[in-house]
Design an enzyme around this catalytic site. Structure first.
Site, PDB file in Angstrom:
ATOM      1  N   ASP A  42       0.812  -1.219   0.000  1.00  0.00           N
ATOM      2  CA  ASP A  42       0.000   0.000   0.000  1.00  0.00           C
ATOM      3  C   ASP A  42       0.845   1.269   0.000  1.00  0.00           C
ATOM      4  O   ASP A  42       2.057   1.235   0.211  1.00  0.00           O
ATOM      5  CB  ASP A  42      -0.897   0.011   1.240  1.00  0.00           C
ATOM      6  CG  ASP A  42      -2.124  -0.866   1.063  1.00  0.00           C
ATOM      7  OD1 ASP A  42      -2.383  -1.275  -0.074  1.00  0.00           O
ATOM      8  OD2 ASP A  42      -2.804  -1.113   2.067  1.00  0.00           O
ATOM      9  N   LYS A  64      -3.454   3.296  -2.409  1.00  0.00           N
ATOM     10  CA  LYS A  64      -4.641   4.131  -2.497  1.00  0.00           C
ATOM     11  C   LYS A  64      -4.449   5.262  -1.499  1.00  0.00           C
ATOM     12  O   LYS A  64      -4.112   5.041  -0.354  1.00  0.00           O
ATOM     13  CB  LYS A  64      -5.909   3.357  -2.120  1.00  0.00           C
ATOM     14  CG  LYS A  64      -6.238   2.228  -3.052  1.00  0.00           C
ATOM     15  CD  LYS A  64      -7.569   1.614  -2.692  1.00  0.00           C
ATOM     16  CE  LYS A  64      -7.508   0.954  -1.332  1.00  0.00           C
ATOM     17  NZ  LYS A  64      -8.801   0.335  -0.964  1.00  0.00           N
ATOM     18  N   MET A 177      -7.324   9.842   9.277  1.00  0.00           N
ATOM     19  CA  MET A 177      -7.806  10.364   7.987  1.00  0.00           C
ATOM     20  C   MET A 177      -8.779  11.525   8.181  1.00  0.00           C
ATOM     21  O   MET A 177      -9.772  11.640   7.458  1.00  0.00           O
ATOM     22  CB  MET A 177      -8.484   9.231   7.179  1.00  0.00           C
ATOM     23  CG  MET A 177      -7.558   8.063   6.906  1.00  0.00           C
ATOM     24  SD  MET A 177      -8.394   6.564   6.330  1.00  0.00           S
ATOM     25  CE  MET A 177      -9.087   5.942   7.847  1.00  0.00           C
TER      26      MET A 177
END
Length: 258
Positions: A42, A64, A177
């Site tokens: 990732d 991503k 996030m």
């Protein structure tokens, strides 16, 4: 079918890479990488970890990032299966822990639908590892009896409803996030009467270029702008932030002004 393919033992390891510092990978994780035929990794994993894999192993970036979905989850699932069937041991290397906002169970479930065995190796989640590295305990006797770990942005793009509840608790609240939603999150804590709650924001936690700002709910937005803090970043709300050495200095400065 060739004899070589008949001898392939398809299996998948979901491996948590930890928060960023490659030395925070577990010993079991190192051993898994050493036997990998393929590594799918990732965006938030440190590429230095790939050195543990054999030189001939296939390494595929399937990163991503927020607003940049270079590989949809469906594509990653299919790649994982295809590589396992054709090459053998696939290590799915994921930032943090596979089961903490890592979509690990979705990948485990998909592999199970093909009857491919999966092993899960946990990683250090940034939600507790990064505060810990900053000497901020997520729980502390007499100060915080529990903690929440919440995503800042749901799949619909909204702030998680859990943040509204967490803001009214005495728990430590860690938001992953959530930097883009910081103004809204600050607004939620202010509405809960938490204007002066100690708050920290950590960019690139545990990495060499880690950056930190410490303040209170009322000041944290300005500090983030002033210091030009960027994603990926982790938000920490709670009295435990007051234990950080820079917060103690902050209080002394306020006291001297008063």
């Amino acid at each position: 079918m060739s004899d070589q393919k008949l001898n392939i033992e398809s299996r998948i390891t979901l491996l948590g890479a930890g928060p960023g510092d490659p030395d925070l990978l577990t010993l079991k994780g190192v051993k898994a990488l050493q036997t990998a035929n393929v590594v799918l990794y990732d965006a938030l994993t440190n590429e230095a970890l790939l050195e543990h894999a054999p030189a001939e192993a296939i390494k595929v970036y399937v990163g991503k990032r927020s607003g940049e979905h270079s590989y949809p989850q469906d594509t990653i699932n299919k790649l994982m299966i295809d590589y396992a069937l054709n090459y053998g041991h696939v290590v799915r290397l994921k930032g943090g822990d596979p089961f903490v906002f890592g979509r690990g169970y979705e990948e485990l479930d998909y592999a199970a639908s093909y009857s491919i065995p999966v092993i899960v190796i946990p990683g250090i989640s940034s939600s507790i590892g990064v505060p810990g590295l900053q000497q901020i305990p997520v729980t502390h006797r007499g100060m915080s009896e529990s903690f929440w770990v919440i995503t800042g942005t749901t799949t619909s793009g909204e702030v998680s409803a859990d943040i509204y509840q967490a803001a009214h608790s005495n728990a430590t609240v860690v938001v992953l996030m959530g930097l883009k939603k910081l103004p809204k999150i600050v607004e939620i804590f202010k509405a809960a009467g938490k204007h002066h709650l100690p708050t920290a924001v950590v960019q690139n936690g545990s990495a060499e270029d880690e950056r930190l700002v410490v303040g209170v709910v009322e000041t944290i937005e300005g500090l983030v702008q002033q210091e030009n803090i960027k994603a990926p970043a982790l938000l920490i709300f709670g009295e435990v932030v007051s234990l950080h050495p820079s917060f103690k200095k902050l209080i002394k400065q306020y006291a001297s002004i008063a």
